[in-house]
Design a protein around this motif. Structure first.
Motif, PDB file in Angstrom:
ATOM      1  N   GLY A   1      52.234  86.076  94.002  1.00  0.00           N
ATOM      2  CA  GLY A   1      51.415  86.999  94.787  1.00  0.00           C
ATOM      3  C   GLY A   1      49.950  86.884  94.439  1.00  0.00           C
ATOM      4  N   TYR A   2      49.659  86.739  93.154  1.00  0.00           N
ATOM      5  CA  TYR A   2      48.269  86.621  92.704  1.00  0.00           C
ATOM      6  C   TYR A   2      47.638  85.332  93.233  1.00  0.00           C
ATOM      7  N   VAL A   3      48.361  84.221  93.138  1.00  0.00           N
ATOM      8  CA  VAL A   3      47.840  82.943  93.627  1.00  0.00           C
ATOM      9  C   VAL A   3      47.623  83.003  95.139  1.00  0.00           C
ATOM     10  N   SER A   4      48.533  83.624  95.863  1.00  0.00           N
ATOM     11  CA  SER A   4      48.385  83.749  97.312  1.00  0.00           C
ATOM     12  C   SER A   4      47.168  84.584  97.665  1.00  0.00           C
ATOM     13  N   LYS A   5      46.982  85.694  96.954  1.00  0.00           N
ATOM     14  CA  LYS A   5      45.829  86.563  97.230  1.00  0.00           C
ATOM     15  C   LYS A   5      44.517  85.824  96.963  1.00  0.00           C
ATOM     16  N   GLU A   6      44.459  85.126  95.841  1.00  0.00           N
ATOM     17  CA  GLU A   6      43.241  84.380  95.498  1.00  0.00           C
ATOM     18  C   GLU A   6      43.007  83.231  96.486  1.00  0.00           C
ATOM     19  N   GLY A   7      44.069  82.581  96.910  1.00  0.00           N
ATOM     20  CA  GLY A   7      43.938  81.490  97.880  1.00  0.00           C
ATOM     21  C   GLY A   7      43.434  82.000  99.213  1.00  0.00           C
ATOM     22  N   ALA A   8      43.951  83.143  99.677  1.00  0.00           N
ATOM     23  CA  ALA A   8      43.494  83.720 100.941  1.00  0.00           C
ATOM     24  C   ALA A   8      42.035  84.152 100.836  1.00  0.00           C
ATOM     25  N   ALA A   9      41.649  84.719  99.695  1.00  0.00           N
ATOM     26  CA  ALA A   9      40.253  85.123  99.502  1.00  0.00           C
ATOM     27  C   ALA A   9      39.339  83.897  99.508  1.00  0.00           C
ATOM     28  N   PHE A  10      39.770  82.811  98.893  1.00  0.00           N
ATOM     29  CA  PHE A  10      38.971  81.584  98.867  1.00  0.00           C
ATOM     30  C   PHE A  10      38.794  81.025 100.271  1.00  0.00           C
ATOM     31  N   LEU A  11      39.864  80.983 101.046  1.00  0.00           N
ATOM     32  CA  LEU A  11      39.787  80.454 102.408  1.00  0.00           C
ATOM     33  C   LEU A  11      38.877  81.310 103.286  1.00  0.00           C
ATOM     34  N   GLU A  12      38.959  82.624 103.125  1.00  0.00           N
ATOM     35  CA  GLU A  12      38.126  83.500 103.931  1.00  0.00           C
ATOM     36  C   GLU A  12      36.659  83.430 103.493  1.00  0.00           C
ATOM     37  N   GLU A  13      36.421  83.329 102.197  1.00  0.00           N
ATOM     38  CA  GLU A  13      35.057  83.264 101.670  1.00  0.00           C
ATOM     39  C   GLU A  13      34.340  81.999 102.129  1.00  0.00           C
ATOM     40  N   ASN A  14      35.046  80.889 102.167  1.00  0.00           N
ATOM     41  CA  ASN A  14      34.453  79.618 102.580  1.00  0.00           C
ATOM     42  C   ASN A  14      34.589  79.366 104.077  1.00  0.00           C
ATOM     43  N   GLU A  15      35.000  80.365 104.804  1.00  0.00           N
ATOM     44  CA  GLU A  15      35.149  80.332 106.259  1.00  0.00           C
ATOM     45  C   GLU A  15      36.012  79.167 106.734  1.00  0.00           C
ATOM     46  N   ILE A  16      37.019  78.860 105.941  1.00  0.00           N
ATOM     47  CA  ILE A  16      37.976  77.822 106.336  1.00  0.00           C
ATOM     48  C   ILE A  16      39.013  78.429 107.274  1.00  0.00           C
ATOM     49  N   PHE A  17      39.455  79.616 106.940  1.00  0.00           N
ATOM     50  CA  PHE A  17      40.419  80.323 107.775  1.00  0.00           C
ATOM     51  C   PHE A  17      40.079  81.799 107.720  1.00  0.00           C
ATOM     52  N   ILE A  18      39.774  82.358 108.894  1.00  0.00           N
ATOM     53  CA  ILE A  18      39.495  83.792 108.971  1.00  0.00           C
ATOM     54  C   ILE A  18      40.498  84.367 109.954  1.00  0.00           C
ATOM     55  N   PRO A  19      41.323  85.287 109.501  1.00  0.00           N
ATOM     56  CA  PRO A  19      42.309  85.863 110.425  1.00  0.00           C
ATOM     57  C   PRO A  19      41.614  86.663 111.525  1.00  0.00           C
ATOM     58  N   GLU A  20      42.107  86.505 112.742  1.00  0.00           N
ATOM     59  CA  GLU A  20      41.536  87.216 113.880  1.00  0.00           C
ATOM     60  C   GLU A  20      42.099  88.622 113.931  1.00  0.00           C
ATOM     61  N   ASP A  21      41.248  89.531 114.379  1.00  0.00           N
ATOM     62  CA  ASP A  21      41.724  90.896 114.580  1.00  0.00           C
ATOM     63  C   ASP A  21      42.455  90.943 115.914  1.00  0.00           C
ATOM     64  N   ASP A  22      43.736  91.185 115.842  1.00  0.00           N
ATOM     65  CA  ASP A  22      44.527  91.242 117.067  1.00  0.00           C
ATOM     66  C   ASP A  22      44.378  92.619 117.695  1.00  0.00           C
ATOM     67  N   GLU A  23      43.911  92.627 118.931  1.00  0.00           N
ATOM     68  CA  GLU A  23      43.808  93.877 119.679  1.00  0.00           C
ATOM     69  C   GLU A  23      44.741  93.777 120.873  1.00  0.00           C
ATOM     70  N   HIS A  24      45.870  94.312 120.711  1.00  0.00           N
ATOM     71  CA  HIS A  24      46.865  94.283 121.780  1.00  0.00           C
ATOM     72  C   HIS A  24      46.810  95.599 122.533  1.00  0.00           C
ATOM     73  N   ASP A  25      46.756  95.495 123.814  1.00  0.00           N
ATOM     74  CA  ASP A  25      46.810  96.696 124.640  1.00  0.00           C
ATOM     75  C   ASP A  25      48.260  96.915 125.060  1.00  0.00           C
ATOM     76  N   ASP A  26      48.898  97.811 124.397  1.00  0.00           N
ATOM     77  CA  ASP A  26      50.293  98.102 124.718  1.00  0.00           C
ATOM     78  C   ASP A  26      50.401  99.207 125.758  1.00  0.00           C
ATOM     79  N   ASP A  27      49.263  99.740 126.253  1.00  0.00           N
ATOM     80  CA  ASP A  27      49.277 100.837 127.222  1.00  0.00           C
ATOM     81  C   ASP A  27      49.557 100.347 128.640  1.00  0.00           C
ATOM     82  N   ASP A  28      49.392  99.092 128.935  1.00  0.00           N
ATOM     83  CA  ASP A  28      49.565  98.561 130.290  1.00  0.00           C
ATOM     84  C   ASP A  28      50.973  98.583 130.718  1.00  0.00           C
TER      85      ASP A  28
END
Length: 99
Positions: free
Chosen positions: A72-99
């Motif tokens: 878990g620690y390695v995964s958290k640090e790896g995700a932080a590294f990827l996001e910090e270096n803008e290699i992978f930034i997760p998109e904010d999913d905005e789903h409209d379920d009201d339709d």
């Protein structure tokens, strides 16, 4: 000619002559080093099974808990590294379920 090797009488390797005496003496000195105290009893019978202590669930916690934490620690640090270096930034999913 029989010689004793590891408590057993076995035939000598070579015919009896001056050379075989040195070989036999070497084998006899080897046989004195070949002592297996844990396998047989004093009378020569095979010893019983040794006592085993099973730790079962303790082994599971001792092994898996630190490894899961480390993963878990390695995964958290790896995700932080990827996001910090803008290699992978997760998109904010905005789903409209009201339709």
């Amino acid at each position: 000619m029989l010689i004793r090797v590891c408590g057993r009488m076995v035939p000598s390797l070579r015919p009896v002559n001056k050379l075989s005496g040195s070989v036999n003496s070497k084998l006899q000195s080897f046989s004195s080093q070949c002592v297996r105290t844990g396998v047989t009893t004093v009378t020569g019978a095979i010893a019983g099974k040794p006592n085993r202590i099973n730790f079962g669930i303790v082994k599971v916690f001792v092994v898996f808990t630190p490894l899961i934490y480390l993963g878990g620690y390695v995964s958290k640090e790896g995700a932080a590294f990827l996001e910090e270096n803008e290699i992978f930034i997760p998109e904010d999913d905005e789903h409209d379920d009201d339709d």
